[in-house]
Design a protein around this motif. Structure first.
Motif, mmCIF file in Angstrom:
data_model
loop_
_atom_site.group_PDB
_atom_site.id
_atom_site.type_symbol
_atom_site.label_atom_id
_atom_site.label_comp_id
_atom_site.label_asym_id
_atom_site.label_seq_id
_atom_site.Cartn_x
_atom_site.Cartn_y
_atom_site.Cartn_z
ATOM 1 N N ALA A 130 -4.309 3.919 -1.060
ATOM 2 C CA ALA A 130 -4.474 2.547 -1.542
ATOM 3 C C ALA A 130 -5.858 2.068 -1.142
ATOM 4 O O ALA A 130 -6.202 2.054 0.033
ATOM 5 C CB ALA A 130 -3.403 1.639 -0.956
ATOM 6 N N TYR A 182 -3.939 -2.296 -7.046
ATOM 7 C CA TYR A 182 -4.930 -1.723 -6.138
ATOM 8 C C TYR A 182 -5.753 -0.686 -6.881
ATOM 9 O O TYR A 182 -5.248 -0.008 -7.779
ATOM 10 C CB TYR A 182 -4.230 -1.004 -4.963
ATOM 11 N N GLU A 238 0.826 -1.208 0.000
ATOM 12 C CA GLU A 238 0.000 0.000 0.000
ATOM 13 C C GLU A 238 0.863 1.263 0.000
ATOM 14 O O GLU A 238 0.566 2.222 -0.710
ATOM 15 C CB GLU A 238 -0.949 0.006 1.210
#
Length: 174
Positions: free
Chosen positions: A64, A86, A47
C-alpha cells in the motif's frame, strides 16, 4: 446492546501498474471496469485490505502506497459505499495477473485507452493521480524496497531473494 448496520460499506481499492505502465482493471457484474479491491474486514487496516484484495483478485503482490482519494457513491439503489483508494506499487511485476472468480474479465489498459473504458469517475480520478505520482519501486534482497529514492523494509509477506543472481535489469530486485 445491538449495533445498527453501518450507513456505508467501506471498500478499499488500489491502482496498480504493469511494467509497461498499464493500469490493472477488473470487469464487474454491472459491466463496469473497476480497480481491484474489496470490502474492509473487521480488524483489518485499509492498507492490509488493499494488499490482500489485489493478491486475491489478480495474484499480484503489492504494498500500500500513498492514499489517493476517498469518495462515496451508490453503485446500486439503496447501497451506499465509501471507497478509499491507494497507489500500490507491484512487488511482483513479472508475474502475469490472473483474474479471480469474482470478476468477468481482467484487463491492462494504457493511459491512452482509459478514456474509452466505462468506469466510475472516482476510480478514474485515482488512476490519474497515481499515473502522475507513481514512484519507481525496486526490491533488493537484504535491503528492502526502494520507493521514491528511499529504502524501506521489505513487507514480510513479499520478502524474497532474487532467483537470478547473474542479472542486470531483468527483475524488480535490481
Amino acid at each position: 446492546m445491538t449495533h445498527a448496520r453501518p450507513a456505508y460499506s467501506v471498500y478499499v481499492r488500489g491502482v496498480t501498474l504493469s511494467l509497461d505502465l498499464r493500469v490493472l482493471l477488473l470487469l464487474n457484474e454491472r459491466d463496469e471496469w473497476e480497480l481491484p479491491g474489496g470490502r474492509l474486514e473487521r480488524g483489518e487496516s485499509p492498507e492490509q485490505c488493499v494488499v490482500r484484495e489485489i493478491a486475491e483478485e489478480s495474484g499480484w503482490q503489492t504494498m500500500a502506497g500513498p492514499l489517493l482519494d476517498v469518495w462515496s457513491h451508490e453503485p446500486e439503489p439503496g447501497r451506499s459505499v465509501l471507497t478509499v483508494t491507494y497507489g500500490c506499487p507491484v512487488l511482483t511485476p513479472h508475474a502475469i495477473p490472473v483474474p479471480s472468480d469474482g470478476h468477468r474479465q481482467l484487463g491492462l489498459f494504457s493511459p491512452n485507452e482509459l478514456h474509452r473504458v466505462r468506469m466510475h469517475e472516482g476510480c478514474r480520478n485515482s488512476v490519474t493521480a497515481w499515473l502522475k505520482a507513481a514512484p519507481t519501486v525496486r526490491m533488493r534482497a537484504g535491503q528492502g524496497v526502494l520507493m521514491d529514492g528511499r529504502w524501506g523494509p521489505t513487507p514480510p509477506a513479499t520478502a524474497r531473494a532474487c532467483p537470478s543472481p547473474a542479472h542486470t535489469t531483468c527483475c524488480a530486485c535490481q
